[in-house]
Scaffold this motif. Structure first.
Motif, PDB file in Angstrom:
ATOM      1  N   THR A   1       0.769  -1.129   0.035  1.00  0.00           N
ATOM      2  CA  THR A   1      -0.094   0.343   0.154  1.00  0.00           C
ATOM      3  C   THR A   1       0.613   1.457   0.576  1.00  0.00           C
ATOM      4  OG1 THR A   1      -1.745  -1.200   0.902  1.00  0.00           O
ATOM      5  CG2 THR A   1      -1.939   1.065   1.537  1.00  0.00           C
ATOM      6  N   ALA A   2       2.328   1.157   0.505  1.00  0.00           N
ATOM      7  CA  ALA A   2       2.541   2.525   0.672  1.00  0.00           C
ATOM      8  C   ALA A   2       3.405   2.685  -0.665  1.00  0.00           C
ATOM      9  CB  ALA A   2       3.903   2.548   1.586  1.00  0.00           C
ATOM     10  N   LEU A   3       3.946   1.723  -1.631  1.00  0.00           N
ATOM     11  CA  LEU A   3       4.503   1.013  -2.575  1.00  0.00           C
ATOM     12  C   LEU A   3       3.355   1.756  -3.500  1.00  0.00           C
ATOM     13  CD1 LEU A   3       6.497  -1.512  -2.471  1.00  0.00           C
ATOM     14  CD2 LEU A   3       7.828   0.694  -2.680  1.00  0.00           C
ATOM     15  N   SER A   4       2.234   1.775  -3.381  1.00  0.00           N
ATOM     16  CA  SER A   4       1.525   2.549  -4.238  1.00  0.00           C
ATOM     17  C   SER A   4       1.269   3.497  -4.662  1.00  0.00           C
ATOM     18  CB  SER A   4      -0.222   1.171  -3.535  1.00  0.00           C
ATOM     19  OG  SER A   4      -1.041   1.784  -4.851  1.00  0.00           O
ATOM     20  N   GLY A   5       0.987   4.222  -3.032  1.00  0.00           N
ATOM     21  CA  GLY A   5       1.211   5.697  -2.921  1.00  0.00           C
ATOM     22  C   GLY A   5       2.686   6.447  -3.792  1.00  0.00           C
ATOM     23  N   ALA A   6       3.774   6.001  -3.304  1.00  0.00           N
ATOM     24  CA  ALA A   6       4.988   6.243  -4.044  1.00  0.00           C
ATOM     25  C   ALA A   6       5.487   6.162  -5.623  1.00  0.00           C
ATOM     26  CB  ALA A   6       5.739   5.516  -3.026  1.00  0.00           C
ATOM     27  N   GLN A   7       4.484   6.184  -6.099  1.00  0.00           N
ATOM     28  CA  GLN A   7       4.500   5.552  -7.473  1.00  0.00           C
ATOM     29  C   GLN A   7       4.877   6.516  -8.861  1.00  0.00           C
ATOM     30  OE1 GLN A   7       1.526   3.257  -9.214  1.00  0.00           O
ATOM     31  NE2 GLN A   7       0.199   3.129  -7.862  1.00  0.00           N
ATOM     32  N   ASP A   8       5.344   7.832  -7.896  1.00  0.00           N
ATOM     33  CA  ASP A   8       6.336   9.166  -8.175  1.00  0.00           C
ATOM     34  C   ASP A   8       7.715   8.330  -8.752  1.00  0.00           C
ATOM     35  OD1 ASP A   8       6.384   9.564  -5.775  1.00  0.00           O
ATOM     36  OD2 ASP A   8       6.405  11.595  -5.781  1.00  0.00           O
ATOM     37  N   ARG A   9       8.475   7.663  -7.363  1.00  0.00           N
ATOM     38  CA  ARG A   9       9.725   7.372  -7.226  1.00  0.00           C
ATOM     39  C   ARG A   9       9.941   6.071  -7.778  1.00  0.00           C
ATOM     40  NH1 ARG A   9       8.329  10.783  -3.282  1.00  0.00           N
ATOM     41  NH2 ARG A   9      10.132  12.812  -2.552  1.00  0.00           N
ATOM     42  N   ALA A  10       8.515   4.614  -6.843  1.00  0.00           N
ATOM     43  CA  ALA A  10       9.228   3.485  -6.743  1.00  0.00           C
ATOM     44  C   ALA A  10       7.796   3.289  -7.180  1.00  0.00           C
ATOM     45  CB  ALA A  10       9.729   3.258  -5.664  1.00  0.00           C
ATOM     46  N   GLN A  11       8.916   2.318  -8.510  1.00  0.00           N
ATOM     47  CA  GLN A  11       7.228   1.386  -8.473  1.00  0.00           C
ATOM     48  C   GLN A  11       7.926  -0.327  -8.433  1.00  0.00           C
ATOM     49  OE1 GLN A  11       8.548   1.180 -13.527  1.00  0.00           O
ATOM     50  NE2 GLN A  11       6.050  -0.531 -13.369  1.00  0.00           N
ATOM     51  N   LEU A  12       7.240  -0.940  -7.811  1.00  0.00           N
ATOM     52  CA  LEU A  12       6.497  -2.139  -7.473  1.00  0.00           C
ATOM     53  C   LEU A  12       7.005  -3.421  -8.630  1.00  0.00           C
ATOM     54  CD1 LEU A  12       6.737  -4.707  -5.145  1.00  0.00           C
ATOM     55  CD2 LEU A  12       4.233  -4.055  -5.009  1.00  0.00           C
ATOM     56  N   ARG A  13       7.507  -4.285  -9.111  1.00  0.00           N
ATOM     57  CA  ARG A  13       7.784  -4.892 -10.090  1.00  0.00           C
ATOM     58  C   ARG A  13       7.695  -6.728  -9.852  1.00  0.00           C
ATOM     59  NH1 ARG A  13       9.478  -3.209 -14.708  1.00  0.00           N
ATOM     60  NH2 ARG A  13      10.138  -1.002 -15.334  1.00  0.00           N
ATOM     61  N   ALA A  14       8.212  -6.781  -8.417  1.00  0.00           N
ATOM     62  CA  ALA A  14       8.019  -8.242  -7.397  1.00  0.00           C
ATOM     63  C   ALA A  14       8.131  -8.908  -6.041  1.00  0.00           C
ATOM     64  CB  ALA A  14       9.453  -8.892  -8.509  1.00  0.00           C
ATOM     65  N   VAL A  15       7.002  -9.465  -5.987  1.00  0.00           N
ATOM     66  CA  VAL A  15       7.178 -10.165  -5.040  1.00  0.00           C
ATOM     67  C   VAL A  15       7.494 -11.520  -4.854  1.00  0.00           C
ATOM     68  CG1 VAL A  15       5.488 -10.695  -2.609  1.00  0.00           C
ATOM     69  CG2 VAL A  15       4.688  -8.172  -4.498  1.00  0.00           C
ATOM     70  N   VAL A  16       8.438 -11.399  -4.257  1.00  0.00           N
ATOM     71  CA  VAL A  16       9.260 -13.376  -3.663  1.00  0.00           C
ATOM     72  C   VAL A  16       8.771 -13.145  -2.385  1.00  0.00           C
ATOM     73  CG1 VAL A  16      11.701 -13.793  -3.162  1.00  0.00           C
ATOM     74  CG2 VAL A  16      11.639 -12.386  -4.933  1.00  0.00           C
ATOM     75  N   SER A  17       8.087 -15.011  -3.292  1.00  0.00           N
ATOM     76  CA  SER A  17       7.544 -15.422  -1.093  1.00  0.00           C
ATOM     77  C   SER A  17       7.612 -16.715  -1.827  1.00  0.00           C
ATOM     78  CB  SER A  17       6.055 -15.322  -1.326  1.00  0.00           C
ATOM     79  OG  SER A  17       5.270 -15.950  -0.986  1.00  0.00           O
ATOM     80  N   ARG A  18       8.129 -17.796  -0.603  1.00  0.00           N
ATOM     81  CA  ARG A  18       7.931 -19.567  -0.782  1.00  0.00           C
ATOM     82  C   ARG A  18       6.664 -19.577  -1.404  1.00  0.00           C
ATOM     83  NH1 ARG A  18       9.559 -20.752   5.374  1.00  0.00           N
ATOM     84  NH2 ARG A  18       7.724 -19.236   5.493  1.00  0.00           N
TER      85      ARG A  18
ATOM     86  N   HIS B   1       5.557   4.140   6.202  1.00  0.00           N
ATOM     87  CA  HIS B   1       6.166   3.415   5.522  1.00  0.00           C
ATOM     88  C   HIS B   1       6.721   3.919   3.954  1.00  0.00           C
ATOM     89  CE1 HIS B   1       5.544   0.662   8.732  1.00  0.00           C
ATOM     90  NE2 HIS B   1       6.493  -0.039   8.407  1.00  0.00           N
ATOM     91  N   GLN B   2       5.307   4.532   3.794  1.00  0.00           N
ATOM     92  CA  GLN B   2       5.872   5.084   2.649  1.00  0.00           C
ATOM     93  C   GLN B   2       6.443   6.512   3.134  1.00  0.00           C
ATOM     94  OE1 GLN B   2       2.218   7.020   0.231  1.00  0.00           O
ATOM     95  NE2 GLN B   2       3.557   8.456  -1.048  1.00  0.00           N
ATOM     96  N   ALA B   3       6.904   6.943   3.879  1.00  0.00           N
ATOM     97  CA  ALA B   3       7.429   8.067   3.767  1.00  0.00           C
ATOM     98  C   ALA B   3       9.154   6.963   3.774  1.00  0.00           C
ATOM     99  CB  ALA B   3       7.518   8.592   5.689  1.00  0.00           C
ATOM    100  N   ILE B   4       9.351   6.195   4.829  1.00  0.00           N
ATOM    101  CA  ILE B   4      10.418   5.449   4.716  1.00  0.00           C
ATOM    102  C   ILE B   4      11.299   5.070   3.299  1.00  0.00           C
ATOM    103  CG2 ILE B   4      11.976   3.574   5.937  1.00  0.00           C
ATOM    104  CD1 ILE B   4      11.179   5.790   8.220  1.00  0.00           C
ATOM    105  N   ILE B   5      10.620   4.859   2.482  1.00  0.00           N
ATOM    106  CA  ILE B   5      10.353   4.317   1.222  1.00  0.00           C
ATOM    107  C   ILE B   5      11.036   5.633   0.551  1.00  0.00           C
ATOM    108  CG2 ILE B   5       9.536   3.615  -0.663  1.00  0.00           C
ATOM    109  CD1 ILE B   5       7.542   1.334   0.840  1.00  0.00           C
TER     110      ILE B   5
END
Length: 349
Positions: free
Chosen positions: A26-43, A302-306
């Motif tokens: 959710t934080a990355l969703s609000g920070a898309q001007d700076r960061a784009q979520l490309r992958a989620v790594v999970s077992r 979290h968005q501010a930290i990112i």
């Protein structure tokens, strides 16, 4: 060598899809001007796919292939939110590929392991930031401003209280509260946020005398209760208490008593009580958004930290909290544990 950062926005991988993952997405969703979520790594990538519902952008890839993600030149940064027990090798792989790392606390299960993580990143030439989101809350920012001003005078007494509640089901999940998985209990998993925030305002501790215990209210290996007396190099004294066995769940509170005023700091507001009778409330936060006890707080923190981390790696400056700076909190927790085990005060370097 770190990956090229000319691409805008910075490509991000989220490593780990556990309890805090939704907050990061959710934080990355609000920070898309700076960061784009490309992958989620999970077992178990299929179980992680519902996280895409919380991202207002192109759906990321869901994969268990960490090596492929680390090698991807379009992913310049990773948020690592795995259990501490599997973290070192994850960070080693990411750092070797030149991927900058923003790390959920703790840095490691022990100070030695935490230092190893820091040195892995330093030797690889990649940035290592730590998610201590309590520092970016409005009351915390206001408190830091008062302390930096010098108007408060000399620090005399410090109070750190983390009176929270966790049901037994919290510790029944995935071995939480064990030394093998988490490295400890309430201090390393929960109270470390308040410890970091307090030490960012007071400076490091000089000596500790402490007691820790597992109360009859939980079945777990590590401590769910800790109490310590603190001495600071400036002559100030203090107290620390933290427990996940205090029902009902209450907010963490830091009180700092200076010559000219006292500060009461929690997640909702900063109260400044001046010795001349004035009393002001600053940084008040309205009770909106996701602030459930287990959610990690509002995603805006979290968005501010990112956003700070992205700006830091682009500018070549330090992030808000570096891995090496986070070692101060780890060493205090270790000193509390040592004092409890030996029954003697512990002098801090």
């Amino acid at each position: 060598m770190a990956k090229d950062l000319t691409q805008q926005p910075v490509g991000v991988a989220l490593i780990g899809a556990g309890m805090i993952a939704q907050t990061h997405v959710t934080a990355l969703s609000g920070a898309q001007d700076r960061a784009q979520l490309r992958a989620v790594v999970s077992r178990t990538p299929e179980r992680a796919r519902p996280l895409a519902d919380h991202y207002d952008g192109a759906a990321p890839d869901f994969t268990s292939d960490l090596a492929a993600v680390a090698a991807d030149p379009l992913i310049q940064m990773a948020i690592v939110a795995t259990p501490p027990s599997v973290r070192t090798e994850v960070i080693r792989a990411l750092a070797a590929s030149g991927t900058h790392i923003l790390l959920e606390k703790p840095v490691g299960r022990t100070p030695t392991e935490a230092l190893e993580v820091v040195e892995i990143c330093e030797q690889a030439g990649v940035a290592l930031g730590v998610v201590f989101q309590h520092r970016v809350r409005a009351p915390s920012v206001a408190a830091a401003r008062h302390v930096a001003s010098g108007a408060l005078g000399k620090l005399g007494v410090v109070e750190i209280a983390v009176p929270i509640w966790r049901d037994q089901s919290y510790y029944d999940e995935l071995g939480r509260g064990t030394y093998a998985r988490d490295g400890g209990g309430v201090m390393l998993t929960n109270a470390i946020h308040s410890i970091d925030l307090a030490l960012s305002l007071t400076g490091p501790v000089a000596s500790v005398q402490a007691m820790t215990a597992t109360s009859p209210l939980h079945r777990m290996e590590a401590e769910d209760f800790a109490v310590a007396g603190l001495r600071f190099p400036c002559g100030a004294v203090g107290s620390f208490i933290a427990s996940t066995a205090m029902f009902p769940h209450r907010t963490e509170v830091i009180r700092l008593h200076f010559e000219n005023a006292s500060l009461r700091l929690d997640k909702d507001a900063l109260e400044v009580s001046w010795r001349d009778g004035r009393s002001v409330v600053e940084g008040r936060v309205e009770a909106i958004g996701d602030d459930r006890p287990l959610s990690g707080g509002r995603h805006e923190w979290h968005q501010a930290i990112i956003e700070d981390f992205v700006d830091a790696i682009r500018a070549g400056r330090k992030p808000m909290v570096t891995g090496r700076e986070a070692l101060v909190s780890h060493r205090l927790i270790a000193a509390i544990e040592t004092s409890s085990r030996t029954g003697r005060p512990v002098e801090m370097a």
